[in-house]
Design a protein around this motif. Structure first.
Motif, PDB file in Angstrom:
ATOM      1  N   ASP A 109       0.834  -1.196   0.000  1.00 55.46           N
ATOM      2  CA  ASP A 109       0.000   0.000   0.000  1.00 55.46           C
ATOM      3  C   ASP A 109       0.875   1.255   0.000  1.00 55.46           C
ATOM      4  O   ASP A 109       2.098   1.170  -0.131  1.00 55.46           O
ATOM      5  N   THR A 110       0.241   2.400   0.156  1.00 58.33           N
ATOM      6  CA  THR A 110       0.959   3.675   0.165  1.00 58.33           C
ATOM      7  C   THR A 110       2.047   3.697   1.233  1.00 58.33           C
ATOM      8  O   THR A 110       3.158   4.168   0.992  1.00 58.33           O
ATOM      9  N   SER A 114       5.937   4.245   0.414  1.00 56.41           N
ATOM     10  CA  SER A 114       6.544   5.452   0.988  1.00 56.41           C
ATOM     11  C   SER A 114       7.703   5.103   1.905  1.00 56.41           C
ATOM     12  O   SER A 114       8.721   5.803   1.932  1.00 56.41           O
ATOM     13  N   MET A 136       4.751   3.764  -8.120  1.00 58.19           N
ATOM     14  CA  MET A 136       3.512   3.956  -7.348  1.00 58.19           C
ATOM     15  C   MET A 136       2.395   4.440  -8.268  1.00 58.19           C
ATOM     16  O   MET A 136       1.280   3.916  -8.228  1.00 58.19           O
ATOM     17  N   ALA A 137       2.679   5.436  -9.096  1.00 55.18           N
ATOM     18  CA  ALA A 137       1.670   5.973 -10.008  1.00 55.18           C
ATOM     19  C   ALA A 137       1.267   4.922 -11.041  1.00 55.18           C
ATOM     20  O   ALA A 137       0.081   4.762 -11.338  1.00 55.18           O
ATOM     21  N   ARG A 140      -1.079   2.552  -9.624  1.00 62.35           N
ATOM     22  CA  ARG A 140      -2.265   3.223  -9.058  1.00 62.35           C
ATOM     23  C   ARG A 140      -2.270   3.213  -7.526  1.00 62.35           C
ATOM     24  O   ARG A 140      -3.304   3.017  -6.884  1.00 62.35           O
ATOM     25  N   ILE A 141      -1.086   3.410  -6.963  1.00 59.73           N
ATOM     26  CA  ILE A 141      -0.939   3.528  -5.512  1.00 59.73           C
ATOM     27  C   ILE A 141      -0.907   5.020  -5.200  1.00 59.73           C
ATOM     28  O   ILE A 141      -0.110   5.757  -5.785  1.00 59.73           O
ATOM     29  N   ASP A 142      -1.762   5.460  -4.298  1.00 59.45           N
ATOM     30  CA  ASP A 142      -1.776   6.875  -3.929  1.00 59.45           C
ATOM     31  C   ASP A 142      -0.421   7.278  -3.361  1.00 59.45           C
ATOM     32  O   ASP A 142       0.137   6.581  -2.518  1.00 59.45           O
ATOM     33  N   ARG A 143       0.074   8.406  -3.823  1.00 53.07           N
ATOM     34  CA  ARG A 143       1.342   8.927  -3.305  1.00 53.07           C
ATOM     35  C   ARG A 143       1.014   9.991  -2.261  1.00 53.07           C
ATOM     36  O   ARG A 143       0.288  10.933  -2.543  1.00 53.07           O
ATOM     37  N   ASP A 144       1.572   9.807  -1.080  1.00 52.70           N
ATOM     38  CA  ASP A 144       1.296  10.717   0.028  1.00 52.70           C
ATOM     39  C   ASP A 144       2.426  11.726   0.184  1.00 52.70           C
ATOM     40  O   ASP A 144       3.415  11.714  -0.565  1.00 52.70           O
ATOM     41  N   THR A 145       2.277  12.594   1.175  1.00 54.69           N
ATOM     42  CA  THR A 145       3.277  13.629   1.436  1.00 54.69           C
ATOM     43  C   THR A 145       4.646  13.031   1.720  1.00 54.69           C
ATOM     44  O   THR A 145       5.675  13.568   1.289  1.00 54.69           O
ATOM     45  N   TYR A 148       6.224  11.997  -1.664  1.00 54.61           N
ATOM     46  CA  TYR A 148       6.650  13.182  -2.417  1.00 54.61           C
ATOM     47  C   TYR A 148       7.871  13.832  -1.772  1.00 54.61           C
ATOM     48  O   TYR A 148       8.833  14.183  -2.460  1.00 54.61           O
TER      49      TYR A 148
END
Length: 173
Positions: A109-110, A114, A136-137, A140-145, A148
């Motif tokens: 997961d994210t 991360s 991740m993109a 289709r895994i959400d990228r969090d703060t 980034y």
């Protein structure tokens, strides 16, 4: 009133939140000595406590005990182990756990991504950090703060300022 897994889990979780890894392990071992079987929740908490205490090798030891005890490890406990390795700068171990998740069919997961991106960033492995960040993109895994920030920081360490701007532009999109 007797002690049960719920009581032990609550105490280990309290130790984890207080960053008292040694006490978390002590309570966990007391539970085992009392012949109570651990569950995923208590294992995740004690692995996380060790990670937060900088004891990544102890965290991995406990993580491995789960398999020995025939407990099926889930995303949460894998994430706790990845995080322990990331905090200690042990990116090869974080990556190994990340890869193992596919082999044992545990969903990443994210938090998983991360954690490994951050481990790469801390080790100055900016190319690997960016590759995984872009994966991740693609997956289709959400990228969090955290992802980034780690990607931008990895670019900075690698003197790849153009790539840092690409990440920043991607963040705004």
């Amino acid at each position: 009133v007797g002690r049960d897994i719920i009581t032990y889990s609550a105490v280990v979780s309290a130790c984890e939140k207080s960053r008292e890894w040694a006490q978390a392990v002590q309570v966990f071992r007391e539970m085992q000595d009392g012949r109570a079987n651990g569950d995923l929740l208590i294992y995740s908490a004690v692995v996380s406590a060790c990670g937060k205490g900088g004891k990544w090798n102890r965290a991995l030891q406990l993580f491995c005990e789960m398999a020995d005890g025939c407990l099926e490890r889930d995303t949460v406990v894998y994430n706790a182990a990845v995080s322990a390795c990331e905090k200690a700068g042990e990116w090869p171990w974080a990556l190994m756990l990340f890869c193992e998740m596919t082999d044992v069919r545990v969903q990443r997961d994210t938090v998983t991504y991360s954690g490994v991106v951050s481990a790469f960033e801390k080790a100055g492995e900016w190319v690997c950090a960016l590759r995984l960040f872009h994966e991740m993109a693609d997956g289709r895994i959400d990228r969090d703060t955290i992802a980034y920030s780690a990607a931008v920081s990895a670019c900075a360490q690698g003197c790849a300022w153009e790539r840092a701007f690409d990440v920043l532009a991607d963040m705004a999109a």
